[in-house]
Design a protein around this motif. Structure first.
Motif, short mmCIF file in Angstrom:
data_model
loop_
_atom_site.label_atom_id
_atom_site.label_comp_id
_atom_site.label_asym_id
_atom_site.label_seq_id
_atom_site.Cartn_x
_atom_site.Cartn_y
_atom_site.Cartn_z
N HIS A 10 -10.71 6.56 43.46
CA HIS A 10 -10.84 6.21 42.04
C HIS A 10 -9.98 7.11 41.16
N LEU A 11 -9.25 8.04 41.78
CA LEU A 11 -8.29 8.87 41.07
C LEU A 11 -7.01 8.90 41.89
N PRO A 12 -5.85 8.90 41.24
CA PRO A 12 -4.61 8.96 42.03
C PRO A 12 -4.51 10.28 42.78
N PRO A 13 -4.13 10.25 44.05
CA PRO A 13 -4.05 11.49 44.82
C PRO A 13 -2.82 12.29 44.44
N GLU A 14 -2.74 13.50 44.96
CA GLU A 14 -1.55 14.32 44.75
C GLU A 14 -0.37 13.74 45.53
N ALA A 15 0.81 14.26 45.25
CA ALA A 15 2.02 13.76 45.91
C ALA A 15 1.90 13.90 47.42
N GLY A 16 2.58 13.02 48.13
CA GLY A 16 2.56 13.09 49.59
C GLY A 16 1.98 11.86 50.24
N TYR A 17 1.54 10.88 49.43
CA TYR A 17 0.95 9.66 49.96
C TYR A 17 1.67 8.43 49.38
N LEU A 18 1.45 7.31 50.03
CA LEU A 18 1.85 6.02 49.47
C LEU A 18 0.68 5.50 48.66
N VAL A 19 0.92 5.10 47.41
CA VAL A 19 -0.17 4.76 46.49
C VAL A 19 0.14 3.45 45.77
N GLN A 20 -0.88 2.58 45.67
CA GLN A 20 -0.75 1.33 44.92
C GLN A 20 -2.03 1.09 44.11
N PRO A 21 -1.94 0.97 42.76
CA PRO A 21 -3.13 0.60 41.99
C PRO A 21 -3.61 -0.79 42.39
N LEU A 22 -4.93 -0.98 42.42
CA LEU A 22 -5.50 -2.27 42.83
C LEU A 22 -6.16 -3.01 41.68
N PHE A 23 -7.25 -2.45 41.15
CA PHE A 23 -7.98 -3.13 40.09
C PHE A 23 -8.82 -2.11 39.34
N THR A 24 -9.36 -2.53 38.22
CA THR A 24 -10.17 -1.64 37.38
C THR A 24 -11.61 -2.13 37.34
N GLU A 25 -12.53 -1.22 37.52
CA GLU A 25 -13.96 -1.52 37.42
C GLU A 25 -14.51 -0.84 36.17
N THR A 26 -15.34 -1.57 35.44
CA THR A 26 -15.91 -1.05 34.20
C THR A 26 -17.43 -1.02 34.29
N LEU A 27 -18.00 0.09 33.86
CA LEU A 27 -19.45 0.27 33.89
C LEU A 27 -20.07 -0.32 32.63
N PHE A 28 -21.19 -1.06 32.81
CA PHE A 28 -21.97 -1.62 31.71
C PHE A 28 -23.43 -1.19 31.89
N LEU A 29 -24.20 -1.36 30.82
CA LEU A 29 -25.63 -1.07 30.89
C LEU A 29 -26.40 -2.37 30.73
N THR A 41 -24.62 -1.64 35.71
CA THR A 41 -23.96 -2.67 36.50
C THR A 41 -22.47 -2.59 36.17
N THR A 42 -21.65 -3.39 36.83
CA THR A 42 -20.21 -3.35 36.55
C THR A 42 -19.65 -4.77 36.52
N ASN A 43 -18.40 -4.88 36.14
CA ASN A 43 -17.75 -6.18 36.05
C ASN A 43 -17.39 -6.79 37.40
N VAL A 44 -17.63 -6.08 38.51
CA VAL A 44 -17.35 -6.66 39.82
C VAL A 44 -18.60 -6.92 40.64
N VAL A 45 -19.76 -6.54 40.10
CA VAL A 45 -21.02 -6.81 40.82
C VAL A 45 -21.28 -8.31 40.82
N PRO A 46 -21.51 -8.93 41.99
CA PRO A 46 -21.58 -10.39 42.05
C PRO A 46 -22.93 -11.00 41.71
N TRP A 47 -23.99 -10.20 41.51
CA TRP A 47 -25.29 -10.82 41.33
C TRP A 47 -25.46 -11.42 39.93
N THR A 48 -26.43 -12.27 39.80
CA THR A 48 -26.75 -12.92 38.52
C THR A 48 -27.70 -12.03 37.72
#
Length: 293
Positions: A143-162, A230-237
């Protein structure tokens, strides 16, 4: 069955030629080493040593053959381990929402997907990086970009809700800040990866009813007594007696990063081709919605 420790003792003896030196290398007393040698002979059913007077011992022809194989075992073990790791498909993740993202219908570009991969979750990105370096996983999602030395690709963003029961005082708000939750009673599912430490560290004054079992947590949310995250990727109703409030703090958004070692460039590019890259997934809950009870 001959144990690895016995093979090692035999190989060391073939190099040193003396029980005292072998025992020292093995951190054993000499009588314990002698008993290990005799047990090895019992396991093989042949005499591996030639014993003469004055407590002298040497390898028999069979013992020399066994010692030669014993010397090959470390390399064979490493070869086997490398082969196992190459065929293993394991992914280290820092939050359960990543599983929801990967399993989302249409999320994968092709029929070739990650269903055959084993996922293991740890809360700390540093532990995941260490596991990647050791070969425990072929790739990790942080959930945080690592230090140099790796191959890195951003995937998606998750947002916390109440999620707030409609009868709760907080349900009158259009949005909240984490500071608004000081002293509140909150439900918290403990199996939420790094979010667990995030919530607890920023809400030290809140009172958590922590639940380990996911099914039990879902059942507790239906009662509608306490707010929960909860978050924007949680699949439950979301139940009808609950409204969803955005959280205004910027820290409640986490962008996830696919990370591989540089030596695994082929695997990294393959995973990048398989997964859709979404660096700004839109929220399922774009605004507070109050539902009639």
């Amino acid at each position: 069955m001959i144990e690895p420790r016995q093979w090692k003792a035999l190989w060391l003896f073939s190099r040193t030629g003396k029980l005292t030196n072998t025992a020292r290398e093995m951190y054993l007393f000499q009588p314990a080493l002698s008993a290990m040698m005799r047990k090895m002979e019992e396991e093989t059913g042949v005499s591996l040593f030639i014993r003469t007077g004055h407590n002298r011992i040497s390898l028999s022809p069979a013992g020399r053959v066994a010692a030669e194989f014993a010397g090959q075992l470390p390399d064979l073990q490493q070869t086997a381990l490398d082969a196992i790791r190459q065929t293993s498909r394991s992914l280290g993740i820092c939050a359960p929402g990543i599983r929801f993202y990967l399993e989302k219908p249409g999320q994968l570009k092709t029929e070739e997907n990650l269903q055959g991969w084993d996922t293991e979750m740890l809360e700390d990105d540093r532990d995941l990086e260490a596991g990647l370096d050791s070969g425990r996983w072929q790739a990790v999602i942080l959930h945080l970009p690592p230090e140099a030395g790796y191959l890195v690709q951003p995937l998606f963003t998750e947002t916390l809700f109440l999620a707030v029961p409609n009868q709760h005082p907080l349900a009158q708000k259009d949005s909240i800040r984490l500071a608004d939750l000081a002293g509140q009673n909150l439900l918290l599912h403990t199996g939420i990866g790094f979010w667990n430490g995030f919530v607890r560290s920023r809400l030290a004054d809140a009172h958590f009813a922590s639940i380990d079992d996911f099914a039990a947590f879902q059942s507790a949310t239906l009662v509608g007594a306490f707010p929960y995250f909860t978050t924007n990727v949680v699949p439950w109703t979301i139940p009808d007696n609950v409204c969803i409030l955005p959280i205004d703090d910027p820290q409640v958004q986490a962008t996830y990063y696919l990370v591989c070692q540089k030596k695994d460039a082929a695997l990294f590019h393959h995973l990048c081709q398989v997964l859709y890259h979404q660096t700004g997934t839109s929220a399922v809950y774009p605004a507070a919605e109050r539902k009639s009870s």
